[in-house]
Every structure is written in structure tokens, then in C-alpha cells.
Write a protein that holds these residues in place. Sequence first.
Motif, short mmCIF file in Angstrom:
data_model
loop_
_atom_site.label_atom_id
_atom_site.label_comp_id
_atom_site.label_asym_id
_atom_site.label_seq_id
_atom_site.Cartn_x
_atom_site.Cartn_y
_atom_site.Cartn_z
N ALA A 39 -24.68 15.96 2.71
CA ALA A 39 -23.95 15.88 3.82
C ALA A 39 -23.52 14.50 4.64
N LEU A 40 -25.05 13.81 4.38
CA LEU A 40 -25.07 12.32 5.19
C LEU A 40 -24.21 11.40 4.26
N ILE A 41 -24.71 11.51 2.97
CA ILE A 41 -23.75 11.04 1.78
C ILE A 41 -22.29 11.02 2.06
N ASN A 42 -21.94 11.98 2.04
CA ASN A 42 -20.40 12.48 2.17
C ASN A 42 -19.62 12.10 3.50
N TYR A 43 -20.67 11.94 4.62
CA TYR A 43 -20.41 11.39 5.88
C TYR A 43 -20.21 9.85 5.90
N HIS A 44 -20.84 9.23 5.02
CA HIS A 44 -20.89 7.86 4.83
C HIS A 44 -19.65 7.39 4.21
N PHE A 45 -19.31 8.13 3.43
CA PHE A 45 -17.97 7.75 2.66
C PHE A 45 -16.88 8.24 3.54
N LEU A 46 -16.94 9.13 4.46
CA LEU A 46 -15.73 9.56 5.20
C LEU A 46 -15.48 9.07 6.50
N ALA A 47 -16.65 9.05 7.44
CA ALA A 47 -16.62 8.69 8.78
C ALA A 47 -16.40 7.19 8.91
N HIS A 48 -15.94 6.80 9.84
CA HIS A 48 -15.84 5.43 10.21
C HIS A 48 -17.37 4.75 10.80
N ALA A 49 -18.28 5.76 11.24
CA ALA A 49 -19.62 5.41 11.69
C ALA A 49 -20.48 6.77 11.51
N VAL A 50 -21.74 6.54 11.19
CA VAL A 50 -22.68 7.74 11.16
C VAL A 50 -23.70 7.15 12.00
N LEU A 51 -23.89 7.62 13.33
CA LEU A 51 -24.88 7.13 14.15
C LEU A 51 -25.88 8.15 14.43
N SER A 52 -26.95 7.78 15.28
CA SER A 52 -27.94 8.78 15.86
C SER A 52 -27.25 9.05 17.42
N THR A 53 -27.76 10.18 17.95
CA THR A 53 -27.26 10.74 19.20
C THR A 53 -27.40 9.58 20.20
N ASP A 54 -28.70 8.95 20.28
CA ASP A 54 -28.83 7.77 21.30
C ASP A 54 -27.69 6.81 21.20
N GLU A 55 -27.35 6.40 19.91
CA GLU A 55 -26.21 5.29 19.62
C GLU A 55 -25.06 5.94 20.29
N VAL A 56 -24.80 7.06 20.03
CA VAL A 56 -23.52 7.67 20.52
C VAL A 56 -23.43 7.48 21.93
N VAL A 57 -24.54 8.23 22.69
CA VAL A 57 -24.68 8.04 24.02
C VAL A 57 -24.44 6.89 24.53
N ASN A 58 -25.16 5.63 24.15
CA ASN A 58 -25.18 4.42 24.63
C ASN A 58 -23.68 3.85 24.34
N ALA A 59 -23.04 4.20 23.23
CA ALA A 59 -21.58 3.69 23.01
C ALA A 59 -20.69 4.27 24.06
N MET A 60 -20.66 5.38 24.40
CA MET A 60 -20.05 6.19 25.28
C MET A 60 -20.32 5.61 26.69
N LYS A 61 -21.42 5.09 26.96
CA LYS A 61 -21.80 4.48 28.37
C LYS A 61 -21.13 3.28 28.59
N SER A 62 -20.91 2.40 27.48
CA SER A 62 -20.48 1.07 27.52
C SER A 62 -18.85 0.99 27.55
#
Length: 62
Positions: A39-62
Amino acid sequence: MCVESHLRELLEQGFEIAVAKDAMAAPRHPEWGDGYTAALINYHFLAHAVLSTDEVVNAMKS
């Protein structure tokens, strides 16, 4: 499969997609292997970003 299905639908609608890689699960099959890695391999091909939950939360805070 559910995450990838929604990811593809949202891409078709023009959204930029980020996937939280540690907020999902996938099956392990004795013959076919690790579904999470596949699944992660597929997500890297399709998504604009594959991040950890901490990275997502930090991005939403900024």
C-alpha cells in the motif's frame, strides 16, 4: 484498499492528497506478503505526500 480507492477518487476530482502512513493498517498474507508495504508503495506513486501523523498535525498547525 479503501484508502487507495478514496485517494484515486479525490485525485480525479483535482485534490492534492497527503496520506498519513501510520494512521492505517493493511493485511499480511502468508503467501502474498505484507499488504502495508504494498500500500505504501502505491501511495508514493499516487499521493502528493506520504507523511507521519505527527507531520500532518504539524503541517495543519502552521
